[in-house]
Write an enzyme that holds these catalytic residues in place. Structure first.
Site, short mmCIF file in Angstrom:
data_model
loop_
_atom_site.label_atom_id
_atom_site.label_comp_id
_atom_site.label_asym_id
_atom_site.label_seq_id
_atom_site.Cartn_x
_atom_site.Cartn_y
_atom_site.Cartn_z
N CYS A 32 42.58 45.65 40.51
CA CYS A 32 43.94 45.10 40.57
C CYS A 32 43.85 43.71 41.18
O CYS A 32 43.03 43.47 42.08
CB CYS A 32 44.83 46.01 41.41
SG CYS A 32 46.35 45.24 41.99
N GLY A 33 44.69 42.79 40.72
CA GLY A 33 44.63 41.41 41.20
C GLY A 33 44.87 41.25 42.68
O GLY A 33 44.61 40.19 43.25
N TRP A 87 48.50 48.72 35.61
CA TRP A 87 48.55 49.42 36.89
C TRP A 87 49.42 50.67 36.76
O TRP A 87 49.03 51.76 37.18
CB TRP A 87 49.13 48.49 37.95
CG TRP A 87 48.89 48.90 39.38
CD1 TRP A 87 48.04 48.34 40.27
CD2 TRP A 87 49.54 49.99 40.08
NE1 TRP A 87 48.11 48.99 41.49
CE2 TRP A 87 49.02 50.01 41.39
CE3 TRP A 87 50.50 50.93 39.73
CZ2 TRP A 87 49.42 50.94 42.36
CZ3 TRP A 87 50.91 51.87 40.69
CH2 TRP A 87 50.37 51.86 41.98
N ARG A 131 44.82 35.01 32.03
CA ARG A 131 45.00 35.15 33.48
C ARG A 131 43.70 34.80 34.19
O ARG A 131 42.62 35.16 33.74
CB ARG A 131 45.41 36.59 33.82
CG ARG A 131 45.30 36.92 35.30
CD ARG A 131 45.77 38.32 35.59
NE ARG A 131 45.00 38.96 36.63
CZ ARG A 131 45.18 40.20 37.05
NH1 ARG A 131 46.12 40.95 36.50
NH2 ARG A 131 44.43 40.72 38.00
N SER A 139 52.61 47.43 32.18
CA SER A 139 51.61 47.22 33.22
C SER A 139 50.45 48.20 33.12
O SER A 139 50.66 49.41 33.04
CB SER A 139 52.28 47.36 34.59
OG SER A 139 51.36 47.66 35.60
#
Length: 558
Positions: free
Chosen positions: A195-196, A88, A232, A86
């Site tokens: 961030c999504g 993140w 994505r 990730s």
């Protein structure tokens, strides 16, 4: 010419049957050097492809979560068939500049590839260690000892590609060299990446993201690898878009419908406010007031409203016009602004006031109406260039998952899908029962979501065990460690109980003994190593208190 033919034959294989490339095999060969190289990550990529296609055929899913370190990777390998890395987690815990922060993709661009290498080296090491150990066993011992496949394919976070085409190409090269079997790239702006599950996400045009995917595929082709490419989209919750250059985006861009704001753009108003000395809350109030007056709508919404206001026609004629407009403006047609205005004129909607430039932000971004439908349009556009499509969502919603799956697979029936089982969701507030949560993964797997992952699962599990153990250790000292850690490692068969062996002391003793003719007085696991204590057998009965309640440890054997 032979190499060009070889590349073309590779592209004609089943692996790339659904892949579209806007370049030729000759283009690829011209970008290769004379020294042919092979990459270990390519074997992992092939393994990942087979694994995902098998899940697709069975209506199941690979489930995984973001791994922080070799400890997590080795424990995950016993139960999960893929590993996620990730961005993140890297941003918050392990950047190459050692400067932590939130997921804004503002860390050095080799951060995630370096974490991939860290974990991939660990996978290979523990695989070698296991092989050495099993070769010391008898045939009967090997049969009794479970084999662990430590070489689980790694899928890594490529964020937005980290810039323009050349940045994306170089990032993909790093990922291949460092061990990634697959990567994902998202359709946010690389300048404003979030961030999504943060606000303020800005999309790039569909065509720009396709260029990113093509750049990634080209680099993989140049390197001769089959790295799995995940596209994505953040279009479900995004509210801004960088450009209106792609007509496929037009139907989701918002415009002002209040004619009283003609010639009064938001950006100009904000500039005037700043010049007058306003800041902070005052500027926000200025923007909020303007937006409340703007009556923002998509072009289609504005046309529908205009037709409904036509008082010079009967209800039947009005319904006919509305049906005709809905036919022309259905999302699959991706009606452009210019085409929409022409059709609206023919339906009697003249002098329609709708302006998509007036509400642009100070940075120049257009207002965007995010939705599952917008994600479907993008998913369909990305499908010819990607292996897996992932829609980032704001909540775990089976209805949305179904809508997205049906939308994309109506055009691309063999497309594989991915889903973020995000810890940013408050799952307890989702309205699902415990049973529904348990069934969520297999349920959407049947919709084609073959790869499902908790992006920062490693971070949360790490934080939980550290927090609870530290608190208990502060109060109860070594009893807390023995109860919470050592006995639980033993009860659950966690191999870090014997951490010297887990780290490979026996493996490197084999090196020492091999070099020195079979005997080494300095062997790490020789007489005197404290890990011998764990081979002693003893029995202990009784109750052990652990926070709330207790467990009974009967015949707990070392």
């Amino acid at each position: 010419e032979a190499e060009v033919a070889e590349v073309q034959a590779w592209w004609n294989s089943e692996r790339f049957r659904l892949t579209k490339r806007p370049y030729t095999a000759r283009d690829v060969v011209s970008l290769r050097g004379n020294l042919r190289q092979t990459y270990a990550s390519n074997e992992m990529a092939k393994k990942l492809w087979r694994l995902l296609k098998n899940h697709q055929a069975n209506g199941t899913a690979s489930r995984t979560f973001g791994a922080l370190d070799p400890v997590q990777v080795t424990q995950m390998a016993k139960h999960l068939d893929t590993i996620y890395v990730s961005g993140w987690q890297c941003s918050a815990t392990h950047t190459t500049s050692n400067e932590p922060g939130p997921d804004l993709a503002d860390y050095p661009y080799d951060t995630v590839p370096n974490k991939v290498e860290h974990l991939f080296f660990a996978q290979q090491y523990h695989d070698r260690k296991q092989k050495e150990e099993r070769m010391r066993m008898s045939r009967e011992e090997r049969a009794r000892t479970p084999y662990v496949d430590y070489l689980r394919p790694i899928i890594a976070d490529g964020d937005t590609g980290f810039g323009g085409t050349t940045a994306t190409v170089k990032l993909c090269k790093l990922f291949v060299e460092r061990g990634a079997a697959g990567i994902h790239i998202e359709d946010q702006s690389s300048v404003t990446k979030k961030c999504g599950h943060m606000a303020g996400k800005v999309l790039v045009a569909i065509s720009e993201h396709i260029n990113r995917l093509v750049a990634a595929r080209l680099q993989f082709d140049v390197m001769g690898v089959e790295t799995v490419l995940v596209a994505r989209t953040d279009a479900e919750a995004a509210n801004l878009i960088q450009s209106n250059i792609d007509t496929r985006d037009h139907q989701f861009i918002l415009g002002v419908t209040n004619p009283n704001l003609k010639g009064k753009s938001l950006a100009t108003l904000m500039q005037q406010g700043m010049a007058a000395g306003k800041n902070g809350a005052e500027l926000q109030a200025l923007e909020d007031e303007w937006l409340s007056k703007a009556q923002l709508k998509t072009l289609s919404e504005a046309v529908v409203e205009a037709i409904e206001r036509q008082n010079n026609i009967g209800e039947e004629e009005k319904r006919r016009k509305l049906n005709e407009w809905m036919h022309h403006s259905s999302y699959e047609r991706c009606l452009s602004n210019e085409e929409g205005r022409e059709i609206a004129e023919k339906l009697g909607v003249r002098n329609l006031f709708w302006d998509w430039d007036l509400p642009r932000t100070r940075e120049g971004f257009y207002r965007f109406k995010g939705s599952v439908t917008a994600s479907v349009v993008r998913g369909c556009a990305f499908s010819p260039h990607a292996d897996v499509i992932w829609m980032e969502t704001a909540s775990p919603n089976v209805v949305e998952c179904t809508e997205f799956s049906e939308g994309v697979r109506s055009k691309h029936p063999q497309m594989m899908l991915g889903y973020n089982l995000s810890p940013s969701f408050n799952w307890d507030a989702s309205g699902m029962s415990d049973e529904q949560m348990k069934d969520f993964i297999p349920k959407i797997a049947k919709l084609g979501y073959v790869w499902q992952f908790i992006t920062v699962g490693g971070l949360h599990s790490n934080a939980l065990i550290t927090s609870t153990f530290a608190r208990d250790f502060a109060n109860r000292g070594m009893l807390a460690y023995v109860e919470r850690i050592q006995r639980e490692e033993r009860n659950n068969g966690v191999d870090t109980l014997a951490h010297q062996k887990w780290a490979g002391a026996n493996y490197y003793d084999r090196y020492l003994k091999t070099v020195q003719g079979g005997v080494a007085s300095t062997a790490a696991m020789g007489k005197g190593v404290t890990e011998e204590q764990f081979k002693e057998s003893w029995t202990r009965s009784g109750a052990v208190n652990i926070d709330r309640g207790s467990i009974v440890v009967a015949k707990a054997r070392m």
